[in-house]
Design an enzyme around this catalytic site. Structure first.
Site, mmCIF file in Angstrom:
data_model
loop_
_atom_site.group_PDB
_atom_site.id
_atom_site.type_symbol
_atom_site.label_atom_id
_atom_site.label_comp_id
_atom_site.label_asym_id
_atom_site.label_seq_id
_atom_site.Cartn_x
_atom_site.Cartn_y
_atom_site.Cartn_z
ATOM 1 N N ASP A 45 0.835 -1.205 0.000
ATOM 2 C CA ASP A 45 0.000 0.000 0.000
ATOM 3 C C ASP A 45 0.872 1.258 0.000
ATOM 4 O O ASP A 45 0.357 2.381 -0.062
ATOM 5 C CB ASP A 45 -1.028 -0.002 1.139
ATOM 6 N N SER A 46 2.213 1.077 0.019
ATOM 7 C CA SER A 46 3.127 2.192 -0.263
ATOM 8 C C SER A 46 2.841 2.754 -1.649
ATOM 9 O O SER A 46 3.283 3.859 -1.987
ATOM 10 C CB SER A 46 4.585 1.737 -0.162
ATOM 11 N N GLU A 65 9.059 -3.781 10.677
ATOM 12 C CA GLU A 65 9.468 -2.490 10.100
ATOM 13 C C GLU A 65 9.936 -1.542 11.192
ATOM 14 O O GLU A 65 9.241 -1.325 12.201
ATOM 15 C CB GLU A 65 8.287 -1.859 9.329
ATOM 16 N N GLU A 74 -1.515 -5.339 8.778
ATOM 17 C CA GLU A 74 -0.741 -4.752 9.872
ATOM 18 C C GLU A 74 -1.422 -5.008 11.219
ATOM 19 O O GLU A 74 -2.654 -4.918 11.304
ATOM 20 C CB GLU A 74 -0.608 -3.235 9.649
ATOM 21 N N LYS A 116 -1.175 -9.299 3.018
ATOM 22 C CA LYS A 116 -0.441 -8.834 4.209
ATOM 23 C C LYS A 116 -1.332 -7.848 4.947
ATOM 24 O O LYS A 116 -2.034 -7.055 4.300
ATOM 25 C CB LYS A 116 0.876 -8.158 3.806
ATOM 26 N N ASP A 149 -0.952 -6.048 -0.077
ATOM 27 C CA ASP A 149 -1.362 -5.423 1.179
ATOM 28 C C ASP A 149 -2.863 -5.223 1.235
ATOM 29 O O ASP A 149 -3.469 -4.732 0.264
ATOM 30 C CB ASP A 149 -0.733 -4.024 1.286
HETATM 31 O O1 KIV Z 1 3.561 -1.110 1.562
HETATM 32 C C1 KIV Z 1 4.740 -1.458 1.650
HETATM 33 O O2 KIV Z 1 5.575 -1.158 0.790
HETATM 34 C C2 KIV Z 1 5.148 -2.243 2.818
HETATM 35 C C3 KIV Z 1 6.604 -2.524 2.989
HETATM 36 C C4 KIV Z 1 7.308 -1.313 3.468
HETATM 37 C C5 KIV Z 1 6.853 -3.671 3.870
HETATM 38 O O3 KIV Z 1 4.338 -2.605 3.603
#
Ligand code: KIV
Length: 283
Positions: free
Chosen positions: A49-50, A186, A119, A117, A88
């Site tokens: 989600d970056s 992280e 959090e 993934k 994510d």
């Molecule tokens: O969204 C992302 O890029 C991440 C990584 C920093 C692990 O969650």
């Protein structure tokens, strides 16, 4: 399935040691990014989600939706990478109850993700169990969880005190027990990440968590020098594609202005004599 295709069971049992090199994970959000990362031999492509920050220009990750994540997952999955594709779950796609979480994760799986993934620790145990129960593999994410940016009051290193380190280790064990097949750590102190790596049976994948994790992850745009502004200290740049891109684009602008692009051989011609008696005017 190609023979070198990476799978969730392979990653789950991959603890780095003398015989096993660490897992390499990189983010990608589109087909060229997926092709490049896969050609480089990464084990896992994370559709992170970056995306919100490095592609869409937001200041944090909170603005991307499940539909954004599915759209970008489809672009990555279409390239049929050997790497495992993990996507994510964005903010609020798993915070409103187990049923919403399963329905949203299913959208990502149907878009081509092979795992999701999410959090969080103790507060996510029920969701993790429900996803695993629905046959959806889950990667955990502890430490600096960017979706908690407002709760944390910024993007800051986590688990710096004895109490916070203990809490992180407790939560790592709880989400492992709930069924995650790996855990991203992280921005946590190296000693805490090393302890988590020693305690957990599933692999840890670090970003700003030191060298003792079972794997490492970096954001594609950070790694290639395609991000502008603040560079976190854990980012190592392996290229300057941003600068190279600006130089290349300056060359293009220059050539257009100087009428040296395109050249005759970069265009199409009609057959000899074809336009000899051609006349066409505006009425
Ligand atoms: O969204 C992302 O890029 C991440 C990584 C920093 C692990 O969650």
């Amino acid at each position: 399935m190609k023979s070198t295709k990476k799978s969730v069971p392979q990653i789950r049992s991959h603890k780095a040691d003398g015989a096993n090199p660490p897992i390499a994970m990189v983010t990608a959000y589109d087909a060229p990014g997926a092709r490049m990362t896969d050609a480089a031999g990464v084990d896992i492509i994370l559709v992170g989600d970056s995306l919100a920050m490095v592609v869409l220009g937001y200041d944090d990750t909170l603005s991307v939706t499940i539909d954004d994540m599915a759209y970008h997952t489809k672009a990555v999955a279409r390239t049929e990478p050997n790497a495992l594709v993990v996507t994510d779950m964005p903010w609020l796609s798993y915070h409103t109850g187990v049923r919403d979480a399963v329905r949203n994760a299913a959208k990502l799986i149907r878009a081509g993700a092979e795992a999701v993934k999410l959090e969080g620790g103790a507060n996510r145990v029920e969701v993790i169990k429900a996803l695993v129960d629905a046959e959806i593999p889950v990667m955990g994410h502890l430490g600096l969880t960017p979706q908690s940016v407002h709760a944390f009051g910024g993007f800051s290193v986590q688990a710096k005190t004895k109490e916070a380190a203990k809490r992180l280790l407790d939560e790592a064990l709880e989400i492992e027990q709930a069924g995650v097949f790996s855990v991203v750590l992280e921005a946590v102190p190296q000693a805490v990440a090393a302890k988590a790596t020693e305690l957990l049976k599933v692999p840890t994948i670090g970003i700003g968590a030191g060298p003792n994790c079972d794997g490492q992850v970096l954001v594609f745009h950070d790694l290639l020098g395609l991000t502008f502004g603040h560079k976190p200290k854990f980012v190592r740049r392996y290229g300057s594609l941003g600068e190279m891109g600006i130089k290349a684009l300056e060359g293009y602008v220059h050539d257009v202005k100087m009428r040296s692009f395109p050249a005759a051989e970069e265009g199409y011609q009609v057959g000899q004599g074809e336009l000899d008696d051609f006349s066409y005017g505006r009425n």
